[in-house]
Design a protein around this motif. Structure first.
Motif, short mmCIF file in Angstrom:
data_model
loop_
_atom_site.label_atom_id
_atom_site.label_comp_id
_atom_site.label_asym_id
_atom_site.label_seq_id
_atom_site.Cartn_x
_atom_site.Cartn_y
_atom_site.Cartn_z
N GLU A 1 1.04 -0.98 0.78
CA GLU A 1 0.22 0.28 -0.17
C GLU A 1 1.10 1.18 -0.07
O GLU A 1 0.59 2.38 -0.88
N ALA A 2 1.94 1.07 0.74
CA ALA A 2 2.96 2.21 1.18
C ALA A 2 3.13 2.53 -0.50
O ALA A 2 3.78 3.32 -0.88
N ARG B 1 1.07 4.04 -3.10
CA ARG B 1 0.84 5.33 -2.46
C ARG B 1 1.74 6.04 -3.36
O ARG B 1 1.17 7.22 -3.81
N GLU C 1 1.28 6.61 -6.91
CA GLU C 1 0.06 7.30 -7.15
C GLU C 1 0.78 8.90 -7.34
O GLU C 1 0.48 9.03 -8.09
N ARG C 2 1.62 8.97 -6.54
CA ARG C 2 2.29 10.70 -6.18
C ARG C 2 2.96 10.65 -7.09
O ARG C 2 3.14 12.00 -7.93
N ALA D 1 -0.25 2.90 -10.52
CA ALA D 1 -1.14 3.53 -10.76
C ALA D 1 -2.79 3.71 -10.70
O ALA D 1 -3.72 3.91 -10.67
N ARG E 1 -4.49 0.51 -9.35
CA ARG E 1 -5.09 1.33 -7.89
C ARG E 1 -6.66 1.83 -8.58
O ARG E 1 -7.16 1.89 -7.77
N ARG F 1 -10.42 1.16 -6.97
CA ARG F 1 -11.24 2.39 -6.38
C ARG F 1 -12.34 2.16 -7.74
O ARG F 1 -13.55 2.26 -6.75
#
Length: 194
Positions: free
Chosen positions: A34-35, A38, A41-42, A102, A105, A109
């Motif tokens: 998950e980290a 994230r 994605e950033r 990304a 993910r 969602r």
């Protein structure tokens, strides 16, 4: 022999009411997916901005300008700019998988949001159908209930009917009154019965 197999089964099956024993640690370092997701994605968000394009363009212009205009002793990448090509290739080779991660993910969602929206829509449809049935039942029930206008018209027709009866009964009553008066005159009442 049967006891041995059941005891090994008990050892193999984890109990759900107790936390897992960490056991041996793996030789490879563990990471939190998950980290990392994230983080990717950033980076993907940053790569999709105009600021990144400006930074990248400025870096390339400075790189090429430095390697063309400074004295040859200070140049680190001569004219076909092979090192610049390598850096840009590395950047692209890392950017593509990060962007795909990304996107995956985001797809997950979106799928969850879609399922929640679908469930919410199904509940709304069920509620709407229920309310529609209730409104139809109320309409049917109101069809059987007397309205104010209906009651007013019924009362008016009954009043007309009573007025008509009074007129006809009054004529008969008047006749009966005169007949009874005449009968009393002819036959006076007994004082014993009074």
């Amino acid at each position: 022999m049967a006891r041995e197999s059941t005891s090994t089964e008990k050892r193999r099956r984890p109990r759900l009411d107790q936390p897992r024993d960490p056991g041996r640690r793996p030789l490879l370092p563990a990471y939190d997916p998950e980290a990392f997701g994230r983080f990717s994605e950033r980076i993907a968000r940053f790569l999709g901005t105009g600021r990144f394009l400006v930074y990248m363009t400025a870096t390339v212009i400075v790189w090429i300008g430095w390697n063309i205009f400074v004295p040859p002793a200070l140049r680190f990448d001569e004219y076909p700019f092979i090192f610049l090509t390598l850096v840009l290739s590395l950047q692209a080779s890392y950017a593509a998988p990060l962007i795909l991660l990304a996107q995956n993910r985001q797809d997950d969602r979106d799928r969850v949001n879609l399922e929640q929206d679908r469930a919410r829509n199904e509940r709304n449809i069920a509620d709407t159908e229920y309310l529609t049935r209730e409104v139809a039942a109320l309409r049917i029930a109101l069809g059987e209930v007397a309205t104010r206008d209906f009651l007013r018209s019924e009362l008016q027709s009954m009043l007309k009917e009573l007025d008509e009866r009074r007129e006809t009964d009054g004529w008969l009553m008047g006749r009966n009154v005169t007949d009874a008066h005449l009968t009393r005159q002819q036959h006076p009442p007994d004082p014993e019965h009074s």
